[in-house]
Design a protein around this motif. Structure first.
Motif, PDB file in Angstrom:
ATOM      1  N   ALA A   1       2.854  11.101   6.471  1.00 34.50           N
ATOM      2  CA  ALA A   1       2.698  11.311   5.035  1.00 34.50           C
ATOM      3  C   ALA A   1       1.243  11.582   4.678  1.00 34.50           C
ATOM      4  N   ALA A   2       0.331  10.864   5.319  1.00 30.93           N
ATOM      5  CA  ALA A   2      -1.100  11.086   5.062  1.00 30.93           C
ATOM      6  C   ALA A   2      -1.510  12.499   5.469  1.00 30.93           C
TER       7      ALA A   2
ATOM      8  N   LYS B   1       5.843  12.441  -0.195  1.00 33.48           N
ATOM      9  CA  LYS B   1       6.663  11.465  -0.926  1.00 33.48           C
ATOM     10  C   LYS B   1       8.016  11.291  -0.259  1.00 33.48           C
ATOM     11  N   GLU B   2       8.627  12.405   0.148  1.00 35.79           N
ATOM     12  CA  GLU B   2       9.936  12.329   0.810  1.00 35.79           C
ATOM     13  C   GLU B   2       9.847  11.530   2.110  1.00 35.79           C
ATOM     14  N   VAL B   3       8.770  11.746   2.852  1.00 38.39           N
ATOM     15  CA  VAL B   3       8.583  11.008   4.104  1.00 38.39           C
ATOM     16  C   VAL B   3       8.471   9.508   3.833  1.00 38.39           C
ATOM     17  N   LEU B   4       7.712   9.155   2.797  1.00 41.79           N
ATOM     18  CA  LEU B   4       7.523   7.743   2.468  1.00 41.79           C
ATOM     19  C   LEU B   4       8.822   7.099   1.980  1.00 41.79           C
ATOM     20  N   LEU B   5       9.558   7.819   1.150  1.00 41.09           N
ATOM     21  CA  LEU B   5      10.829   7.291   0.652  1.00 41.09           C
ATOM     22  C   LEU B   5      11.831   7.097   1.794  1.00 41.09           C
TER      23      LEU B   5
ATOM     24  N   SER C   1      12.808  -6.256   6.968  1.00 46.33           N
ATOM     25  CA  SER C   1      11.708  -6.082   7.925  1.00 46.33           C
ATOM     26  C   SER C   1      11.337  -4.615   8.095  1.00 46.33           C
ATOM     27  N   LEU C   2      10.042  -4.390   8.339  1.00 43.75           N
ATOM     28  CA  LEU C   2       9.582  -3.044   8.664  1.00 43.75           C
ATOM     29  C   LEU C   2       9.874  -2.751  10.128  1.00 43.75           C
ATOM     30  N   PRO C   3      10.503  -1.603  10.431  1.00 46.04           N
ATOM     31  CA  PRO C   3      10.711  -1.223  11.836  1.00 46.04           C
ATOM     32  C   PRO C   3       9.428  -0.638  12.413  1.00 46.04           C
ATOM     33  N   LEU C   4       8.765  -1.383  13.253  1.00 46.78           N
ATOM     34  CA  LEU C   4       7.435  -0.974  13.720  1.00 46.78           C
ATOM     35  C   LEU C   4       7.471   0.174  14.722  1.00 46.78           C
ATOM     36  N   ALA C   5       8.663   0.532  15.187  1.00 43.73           N
ATOM     37  CA  ALA C   5       8.757   1.677  16.100  1.00 43.73           C
ATOM     38  C   ALA C   5       8.628   2.997  15.336  1.00 43.73           C
ATOM     39  N   THR C   6       8.943   2.987  14.041  1.00 44.48           N
ATOM     40  CA  THR C   6       8.967   4.244  13.284  1.00 44.48           C
ATOM     41  C   THR C   6       8.096   4.221  12.034  1.00 44.48           C
ATOM     42  N   TYR C   7       7.950   3.073  11.389  1.00 45.48           N
ATOM     43  CA  TYR C   7       7.260   3.019  10.097  1.00 45.48           C
ATOM     44  C   TYR C   7       5.792   3.472  10.179  1.00 45.48           C
ATOM     45  N   PRO C   8       5.002   2.985  11.144  1.00 47.31           N
ATOM     46  CA  PRO C   8       3.595   3.431  11.201  1.00 47.31           C
ATOM     47  C   PRO C   8       3.451   4.939  11.360  1.00 47.31           C
TER      48      PRO C   8
ATOM     49  N   GLU D   1       0.835  -1.214   0.000  1.00 43.64           N
ATOM     50  CA  GLU D   1       0.000   0.000   0.000  1.00 43.64           C
ATOM     51  C   GLU D   1       0.867   1.259   0.000  1.00 43.64           C
ATOM     52  N   THR D   2       2.023   1.199   0.650  1.00 41.34           N
ATOM     53  CA  THR D   2       2.958   2.327   0.616  1.00 41.34           C
ATOM     54  C   THR D   2       3.419   2.583  -0.808  1.00 41.34           C
ATOM     55  N   GLN D   3       3.742   1.502  -1.524  1.00 44.92           N
ATOM     56  CA  GLN D   3       4.159   1.640  -2.923  1.00 44.92           C
ATOM     57  C   GLN D   3       3.014   2.194  -3.772  1.00 44.92           C
ATOM     58  N   THR D   4       1.798   1.742  -3.474  1.00 45.47           N
ATOM     59  CA  THR D   4       0.628   2.245  -4.193  1.00 45.47           C
ATOM     60  C   THR D   4       0.455   3.750  -3.970  1.00 45.47           C
ATOM     61  N   ALA D   5       0.681   4.189  -2.744  1.00 46.26           N
ATOM     62  CA  ALA D   5       0.568   5.620  -2.419  1.00 46.26           C
ATOM     63  C   ALA D   5       1.607   6.426  -3.186  1.00 46.26           C
ATOM     64  N   LEU D   6       2.824   5.928  -3.280  1.00 44.58           N
ATOM     65  CA  LEU D   6       3.875   6.634  -4.029  1.00 44.58           C
ATOM     66  C   LEU D   6       3.500   6.764  -5.501  1.00 44.58           C
TER      67      LEU D   6
END
Length: 307
Positions: A178-179, A191-195, A165-172, A71-76
């Motif tokens: 970004a939203a 976009k910069e935040v997501l990248l 792996s996604l770092p769950l402390a920061t990724y969410p 979904e992150t890739q879809t948002a980009l």
């Protein structure tokens, strides 16, 4: 750098299937010990059910983490197509997936989303490896770094398992930020935040040195033969051959730099003890157990250092 996810799903799914199959085998082993062939009951049945449950939970966690990443890739893509509403919708779905994941496993720090397995196997013996090392060392001493690099480039005999792996402390939090930026009509900032969030994906490598693994396999077979109460002459010859194979693989392990000299020396000394004990028709069970611990310590030392 993100790797393609298409090839990763079967690998991780296979690992999960393997966990279930292992549980099935444990149940069958218990049936054999009972001597009935009937389904195992009590602790064995509970253990099998628990293992199957863990595999199912792991599969769900994997699905949620993979979905959040997709979904992150879809948002980009939506941002690049100037479709901010679609991007926000994708990030909302990603947030929902991550919330489900954290609800199922609140203590999870890293959520696996990708697995990549590569095997390198050198076609050379110990003497050839040593010769290449000497040439590389001479090249380094003369400042011919690139020549040395090419000389040692193929000096590997290993399987490398890389898990992203996604770092769950920061990724969410990054997804939510970004939203919010998209809602404020700041698509490029979003976009910069997501990248940046994608660049924080943690990749951990596990190295399995193949010579060490082969040495262990040879000694495991030798241990089984040595444990037999009445060993035949063929059994004794096979044990000698397996110990010889283990010794050769230990030499290759050291030549390729997968273990320190201290580790290899301790392994070699223990191997000599096994050779003496089994040569006198004893099982050497405790020594076999000790060398297994030494192998595990050497494998830990061969892992890449975390930066």
């Amino acid at each position: 750098m993100m790797r393609s996810l298409a090839k990763s799903v079967p690998l991780l799914a296979l690992a999960l299937v393997g966990a279930v199959s292992c549980s099935d085998n444990e149940t069958k082993d218990q049936q054999n010990r009972n001597g009935t062939g009937a389904p195992a009951t009590g602790k064995a049945k509970d253990a099998a059910a628990a293992s199957a449950g863990k595999a199912a939970d792991s599969s769900k966690l994997l699905q949620e983490a993979m979905a959040a990443l997709q979904e992150t890739q879809t948002a980009l893509t939506a941002i690049d197509q100037k479709k901010p509403d679609d991007a926000i919708a994708a990030l909302e779905r990603a947030t929902g997936k991550l919330e489900i994941l954290l609800a199922r496993s609140p203590d999870l720090a890293l959520a696996p989303v990708d697995q990549h397995v590569v095997t390198h196997n050198i076609l050379a013996d110990v003497n050839q490896v040593k010769a290449l090392r000497e040439q590389a060392e001479e090249a380094l001493e003369d400042g011919r770094i690139q020549e040395a690099r090419h000389l040692i480039d193929g000096l590997a005999s290993e399987t490398v398992i890389s898990v992203s792996s996604l770092p769950l402390a920061t990724y969410p939090d990054a997804i939510k930020e970004a939203a919010a930026l998209l809602a404020k009509n700041k698509p490029q900032d979003a976009k910069e935040v997501l990248l940046t969030a994608l660049s924080t994906i943690v990749v951990r490598d596990t190295i399995i040195p193949l010579p060490m693994t082969r040495a262990q396999a040879a000694l495991n077979e030798a241990k089984q033969l040595a444990a037999k109460r009445s060993r035949s002459a063929a059994d004794n010859d096979r044990i000698k051959s397996l110990i010889s194979t283990a010794r050769q693989q230990l030499e290759l392990t050291q030549a390729l730099g997968y273990a320190t000299k201290k580790d290899v020396d301790e392994l070699s000394d223990t191997l000599e003890e096994i050779e003496r004990e089994t040569g006198e028709k004893r099982s050497a069970r405790q020594i076999f157990d000790r060398i297994e611990q030494l192998f595990e310590r050497a494998k830990q030392a061969s892992q890449p250092k975390e930066s």
